[in-house]
Design an enzyme around this catalytic site. Structure first.
Site, PDB file in Angstrom:
ATOM      1  N   HIS A 451      36.943  13.337  13.666  1.00 33.48           N
ATOM      2  CA  HIS A 451      36.043  12.292  14.300  1.00 33.48           C
ATOM      3  C   HIS A 451      36.795  10.825  14.289  1.00 33.48           C
ATOM      4  O   HIS A 451      37.559  10.653  13.285  1.00 33.48           O
ATOM      5  CB  HIS A 451      34.713  12.247  14.072  1.00 33.48           C
ATOM      6  CG  HIS A 451      34.350  12.083  12.606  1.00 33.48           C
ATOM      7  ND1 HIS A 451      34.160  10.802  11.929  1.00 33.48           N
ATOM      8  CD2 HIS A 451      34.348  12.878  11.455  1.00 33.48           C
ATOM      9  CE1 HIS A 451      34.242  10.947  10.652  1.00 33.48           C
ATOM     10  NE2 HIS A 451      34.152  12.226  10.418  1.00 33.48           N
ATOM     11  N   CYS A 470      35.281  16.274   6.576  1.00 33.76           N
ATOM     12  CA  CYS A 470      35.514  16.061   7.922  1.00 33.76           C
ATOM     13  C   CYS A 470      36.938  15.372   8.013  1.00 33.76           C
ATOM     14  O   CYS A 470      37.108  14.601   7.153  1.00 33.76           O
ATOM     15  CB  CYS A 470      34.696  15.518   9.029  1.00 33.76           C
ATOM     16  SG  CYS A 470      32.909  16.760   9.285  1.00 33.76           S
TER      17      CYS A 470
END
Length: 550
Positions: A451, A470
């Site tokens: 992301h 992440c």
């Protein structure tokens, strides 16, 4: 002694395979009168050695366990237990190439001692003058066979154990396959070409092997002094630092002294740039730790990474995405070339980014962020209990399991915890969202994804192990445009750009899903130079035990 027939020798080998009687060391010498007797006596000696190994928990005379006892026994069950590497007191032509491969095992990231390097070297030297010693020929034969079997396997699958993430679906190199490879090598009289076929063909693997040679050429014959761990700006320390940098070729003393401040700072920067340390020109704790590593330490690090390449499938897709965690870098490869490259931020050592294989399925523009419960309980809930306005400050809303947004003031936060929390905390979309503008999804059990981020200044950090697991992507827009370029609808690129301008919440499903590999490589050849990265998760240190002498 009365020599056994070949049929009896075969029966003896089969019996050994069945029971493995524990006994003392095999005979170390048996001199025959005529070289022509060796082909009868050597198989007896081989059978005796196999019996010793089977009854000694698989360990050979040098205390190194055989690679696979069943494979060794299977090899010698062929041709009535005859010697594989010699005949009538003459070594097969393959012996010299096998010994040469063992001697240069570190070029392949392998450990010489795993292949009985010392006893083979001694036995080979003795056989020049003791050609009638059947025990010596047998010893040489069994050690060479075990070395070949182990090297064939380790070139293919690596030294460290295989795991569920890197598990390959191709052949496990059965006893039959290994025996066939040995027979092919002996028939050719050269093992090099047969064993070379077991190596990966990935460009990254081939390049790293080349990098090892470049590193050896530059540093292989050097050794340097170690520095005290604590930095102190004294004349004595500067002298030690200057000598260390001179020894590795980073300090140029032409026209200046060993302790010249400007020259030292320049040399430290040069070293830091080479070994991926923030180039501030100061010999701080991290820099000194790296300065104190010897050439063999760096070669071991490279060897561990060759081993990681061997865990990948024999072939990779024509198009795939690779995240290299320690390099803090993402690449999309197409037909062997990098089509997209980006800096990334990965998990910190306490919340690591996992190594995994998956397939990217879609990306979402202006996504919500569903806060993982690990972060809720560890970081957010204590802050909310102190001040419920924390939720508004972080642009968070509370959602129940029916999808309804709940007022934070209606909740008794003191009664919530790990055992009872019937809500989801969701960060609303927008530029302040922790996921930034775009999120790339792929299936995995760790609930991680790629992301954007709302804190893009962190991409300038040299150490970017900063996330909760992440992967934050600096060039998220280039990655998105690459993802849509294979879409059959020619207008889709313009549509995505329009959605971005309008800040529309959209999901784009990839027409061609892209395999994604998240991996952990701490050494590579990049731009024709060896690059080493910090072992941020300690994974190299964990694997080092498999690269010891025994």
């Amino acid at each position: 002694m009365k020599y056994l027939s070949k049929g009896w020798i075969l029966l003896l080998i089969l019996a050994v395979a069945a029971c493995g009687r524990k006994k003392g060391q095999p005979r170390q010498q048996e001199i025959v009168k005529d070289l022509r007797q060796l082909d009868e006596v050597v198989p007896e000696q081989i059978a005796e050695r196999l019996e010793y190994i089977a009854g000694n928990d698989g360990a050979m005379e040098d205390s190194i366990a055989v690679f696979r006892l069943s494979a060794l026994q299977y090899v010698y069950q062929q041709n009535n237990g005859a010697a594989k590497w010699s005949k009538d007191g003459r070594a097969n032509a393959a012996v010299s190439s096998m010994l040469q491969l063992i001697n240069t095992a570190d070029d392949y990231g392998l450990v010489k001692a795993h292949y009985h390097a010392d006893p083979l070297r001694t036995s080979s030297a003795r056989l020049k003058n003791e050609k009638r010693d059947a025990a010596l020929w047998a010893k040489m034969d069994v050690f060479l066979t075990d070395a070949f079997l182990r090297m064939a396997y380790q070139l293919h699958y690596g030294i460290a154990p295989r795991d569920s993430i890197t598990l390959r679906k191709d052949s496990l190199l059965s006893d039959t396959v290994l025996a066939g490879l040995l027979q092919e090598a002996l028939s050719r009289g050269n093992v090099t070409s047969v064993l070379a076929q077991q190596e990966p063909i990935h460009p990254g693997y081939t390049a790293l092997k080349e990098g090892i040679q470049l590193y050896k050429q530059h540093y292989g014959n050097r050794h340097w002094d170690t520095l005290p761990q604590a930095y102190t700006d004294t004349l004595q320390f500067r002298h030690q630092l200057g000598l260390r940098l001179l020894q590795s070729g980073h300090l140029d003393t032409t026209g200046v002294g060993l302790t010249d401040s400007l020259a030292l700072r320049k040399a430290v920067k040069a070293f830091q740039n080479e070994f991926n340390i923030y180039p501030d020109g100061v010999a701080g704790k991290r820099t000194i730790q790296v300065l104190n590593k010897q050439p063999e330490d760096w070669l071991l690090q490279a060897a561990i990474n060759l081993d990681r390449w061997r865990k990948l499938p024999d072939t990779l897709p024509l198009r795939y995405l690779m995240v290299n965690i320690p390099a803090f870098r993402l690449n999309v490869y197409e037909n062997g070339d990098s089509a997209v490259e980006s800096r990334v931020i990965v998990g910190n050592p306490r919340t690591r980014t996992p190594v995994l294989n998956s397939v990217m399925t879609n990306f979402v523009l202006y996504p919500y962020w569903r806060v993982p419960y690990s972060i809720v309980f560890k970081e957010m809930l204590p802050q909310i209990r102190k001040n419920v306005n924390y939720l508004a400050e972080k642009n968070l809303e509370v959602v129940d399991h029916q999808g309804n947004v709940i007022s934070p003031d209606s909740i008794n936060w003191s009664k919530l915890g790990r055992n009872y929390f019937p809500y989801v905390l969701r960060q609303m979309d927008g530029l302040d969202n922790s996921l930034g503008i775009m999120k790339f999804n792929f299936s995995n059990k760790f609930s991680v994804y790629l992301h954007d981020t709302n804190n893009r200044s962190l991409f300038s950090n040299s150490n970017r192990a900063l996330s909760h697991g992440c992967v934050r992507v600096q060039q998220w827009d280039s990655l998105a445009m690459y993802m849509v370029r294979h879409d059959p609808k020619p207008y889709i690129r313009d549509s995505v750009r329009t959605w971005l301008v309008r800040e529309e919440k959209k999901q784009y499903n990839l027409t061609e899903r892209i395999p994604i590999y998240i991996r952990y490589f701490t050494a590579e050849l990049r731009n024709h130079k060896m690059q080493f990265y910090e072992d941020i998760y300690g994974e190299d240190k964990t694997l080092m035990k498999y690269f010891t002498a025994k």
